[in-house]
Design a protein around this motif. Structure first.
Motif, PDB file in Angstrom:
ATOM      1  N   UNK A  68       1.287  -0.993   0.333  1.00 34.96           N
ATOM      2  CA  UNK A  68      -0.322   0.013   0.087  1.00 34.96           C
ATOM      3  C   UNK A  68       0.822   1.562   0.288  1.00 34.96           C
ATOM      4  N   UNK A  69       1.766   0.985   0.791  1.00 31.52           N
ATOM      5  CA  UNK A  69       2.754   2.786   0.702  1.00 31.52           C
ATOM      6  C   UNK A  69       3.636   2.677  -0.478  1.00 31.52           C
ATOM      7  N   UNK A  70       3.589   1.197  -1.188  1.00 29.77           N
ATOM      8  CA  UNK A  70       4.243   1.230  -1.950  1.00 29.77           C
ATOM      9  C   UNK A  70       3.337   1.865  -3.680  1.00 29.77           C
ATOM     10  N   UNK A  71       2.527   1.311  -3.665  1.00 33.59           N
ATOM     11  CA  UNK A  71       1.943   2.098  -4.557  1.00 33.59           C
ATOM     12  C   UNK A  71       0.855   3.540  -3.998  1.00 33.59           C
ATOM     13  N   UNK A  72       1.324   3.873  -2.921  1.00 34.30           N
ATOM     14  CA  UNK A  72       0.161   5.214  -2.699  1.00 34.30           C
ATOM     15  C   UNK A  72       1.553   6.176  -3.031  1.00 34.30           C
ATOM     16  N   UNK A  73       3.570   6.085  -2.744  1.00 30.41           N
ATOM     17  CA  UNK A  73       4.051   6.349  -3.221  1.00 30.41           C
ATOM     18  C   UNK A  73       4.568   6.945  -4.626  1.00 30.41           C
ATOM     19  N   UNK A  74       3.712   5.746  -5.364  1.00 31.20           N
ATOM     20  CA  UNK A  74       3.545   6.694  -6.845  1.00 31.20           C
ATOM     21  C   UNK A  74       2.912   6.686  -7.368  1.00 31.20           C
ATOM     22  N   UNK A  89      -1.710  13.156  -4.207  1.00 29.31           N
ATOM     23  CA  UNK A  89      -1.284  13.312  -2.512  1.00 29.31           C
ATOM     24  C   UNK A  89      -1.609  12.785  -1.842  1.00 29.31           C
ATOM     25  N   UNK A  90      -2.505  13.201  -1.893  1.00 26.14           N
ATOM     26  CA  UNK A  90      -3.368  12.020  -0.555  1.00 26.14           C
ATOM     27  C   UNK A  90      -3.450  10.769  -0.161  1.00 26.14           C
ATOM     28  N   UNK A  91      -3.251   9.902  -1.632  1.00 31.39           N
ATOM     29  CA  UNK A  91      -3.349   8.714  -1.724  1.00 31.39           C
ATOM     30  C   UNK A  91      -2.023   8.131  -0.018  1.00 31.39           C
ATOM     31  N   UNK A  92      -1.780   8.864  -0.039  1.00 31.82           N
ATOM     32  CA  UNK A  92      -0.851   8.444   1.249  1.00 31.82           C
ATOM     33  C   UNK A  92      -0.936   8.726   2.094  1.00 31.82           C
ATOM     34  N   UNK A  93      -2.436   9.333   3.058  1.00 33.21           N
ATOM     35  CA  UNK A  93      -2.672   9.453   3.485  1.00 33.21           C
ATOM     36  C   UNK A  93      -4.372   8.180   3.664  1.00 33.21           C
ATOM     37  N   UNK A  94      -4.487   7.896   2.908  1.00 26.45           N
ATOM     38  CA  UNK A  94      -5.205   6.751   2.700  1.00 26.45           C
ATOM     39  C   UNK A  94      -4.839   5.271   2.583  1.00 26.45           C
ATOM     40  N   UNK A  95      -3.554   5.646   2.335  1.00 30.57           N
ATOM     41  CA  UNK A  95      -2.508   4.046   2.711  1.00 30.57           C
ATOM     42  C   UNK A  95      -3.049   3.726   3.753  1.00 30.57           C
ATOM     43  N   UNK A  96      -1.953   4.133   4.384  1.00 32.88           N
ATOM     44  CA  UNK A  96      -1.762   5.101   6.362  1.00 32.88           C
ATOM     45  C   UNK A  96      -3.413   4.498   6.774  1.00 32.88           C
ATOM     46  N   UNK A  97      -4.233   5.445   6.513  1.00 31.43           N
ATOM     47  CA  UNK A  97      -5.500   4.807   7.034  1.00 31.43           C
ATOM     48  C   UNK A  97      -6.010   3.093   6.760  1.00 31.43           C
ATOM     49  N   UNK A 155       5.489   8.591   4.778  1.00 30.63           N
ATOM     50  CA  UNK A 155       5.265   7.204   4.521  1.00 30.63           C
ATOM     51  C   UNK A 155       6.025   6.033   4.512  1.00 30.63           C
ATOM     52  N   UNK A 156       7.377   6.988   4.127  1.00 30.45           N
ATOM     53  CA  UNK A 156       8.368   6.205   4.647  1.00 30.45           C
ATOM     54  C   UNK A 156       9.423   5.279   6.749  1.00 30.45           C
ATOM     55  N   UNK A 157       8.838   6.746   6.734  1.00 29.04           N
ATOM     56  CA  UNK A 157       9.265   6.347   8.379  1.00 29.04           C
ATOM     57  C   UNK A 157       8.015   5.234   8.866  1.00 29.04           C
TER      58      UNK A 157
END
Length: 303
Positions: A68-74, A89-97, A155-157
């Motif tokens: 998920x983190x990889x897909x969001x970063x892309x 950009x907000x896909x990284x937030x959705x990935x975390x959720x 996201x990486x952290x």
């Protein structure tokens, strides 16, 4: 009423961290951990170790988290469109959720089986349990090292902290396996499983809380709305500040909009550029929109 507009792109001014390419790191981490999940689950089942199975379940959730983190970063690097003007950009937030939700499901499944094992502790092969978990320490620590340099990106952290925590959890399973070998007490295994659940739950709560706050456009951690407001009030000529909004565009980028009431007149583009620069430098806000109003104390929504 006079008005001015300024938009600061962090990359244009050279202050934001560039989006590093962690594609290879994600790929290696996913392959290593997916392979280990299979090995750990099989040996956990053979040896009767709920601690190994619990750790395998957690590692499986980490594989999904890395995906998920990889897909969001892309997705976050894709440009904006007519419909998604900010891009993705907000896909990284959705990935975390989503990752937080997956961890909650894993916690429930592990806890259910662990409680059954506490009621009827099975015979556990402590030696196999310790060996497999020891391999897990190496894999999880190695994967964490792949993301060690990306600490400026939340996201990486998150990926780094997930894998570093797993290394510690695997160390706990090794300790349990050795303790079972020395004492022959099988209850140690489900007890360690409960400890693993607590570790996962602790990390999940923080992830869930932060991701929900970001998805609701809360002011990002590390940024004080009061300090930003005080900065605006300290600017020369500013009589009032209103419609101040600060929100995350992604896990690494923050946006701000504000209305400044300056009765003496519009201060010019140089003023707006300086404000954008200072917000980036002092508060790590890279996308700013400032509207200037020259009406006396024109404060419609409260200052």
């Amino acid at each position: 009423m006079g008005a001015g507009h300024s938009h600061s792109d962090g990359h244009r001014h050279g202050h934001s961290h560039a989006q590093a390419d962690y594609g290879n790191a994600f790929m290696v981490g996913i392959i290593l951990n997916a392979g280990f999940v299979i090995v750990e689950a099989v040996y956990g089942w053979i040896s009767g170790s709920m601690a190994l199975i619990a750790d395998a379940g957690h590692n499986l959730s980490d594989v999904l988290a890395l995906l998920l983190a990889w897909a969001a970063s892309i997705a976050a690097k894709r440009p904006g469109s007519e419909r998604f003007t900010y891009g993705y950009k907000s896909s990284t937030i959705l990935a975390a959720l989503l990752n937080a939700g997956l961890l909650l499901l894993a916690i429930g499944a592990i806890l259910f089986e662990t409680l059954n094992r506490i009621a009827e502790p099975p015979v556990v092969e402590g030696e196999k349990m310790a060996i497999i978990a020891g391999i897990g320490i190496v894999i999880n620590a190695g994967t964490a090292a792949l993301f060690m340099r990306g600490q400026h990106d939340i996201n990486i952290r998150g990926a780094f902290l997930h894998m570093a925590a797993d290394a510690l959890v695997s160390a706990g399973v090794v300790i349990a396996g050795l303790a079972i070998m020395w004492t022959g007490e099988s209850w140690i295994d489900p007890a360690v499983s409960l400890a693993i659940v607590l570790v996962i739950a602790w990390g999940t709560w923080g992830l869930l809380k932060d991701s929900v706050a970001m998805s609701m456009l809360g002011v990002p951690k590390g940024i004080s709305e009061n300090r930003v407001r005080a900065y605006f009030f300290a600017l020369p000529g500013v009589e009032a500040v209103h419609d101040l909004h600060i929100w995350p565009m992604s896990t690494t980028e923050t946006a701000l909009t504000v209305h400044l009431v300056i009765p003496s007149g519009h201060p010019g583009d140089a003023f707006l550029q300086e404000v954008a620069h200072e917000l980036q430098q002092r508060h790590n806000i890279g996308h700013t929109t400032v509207q200037i109003e020259i009406g006396h104390n024109d404060c419609r929504a409260g200052c």
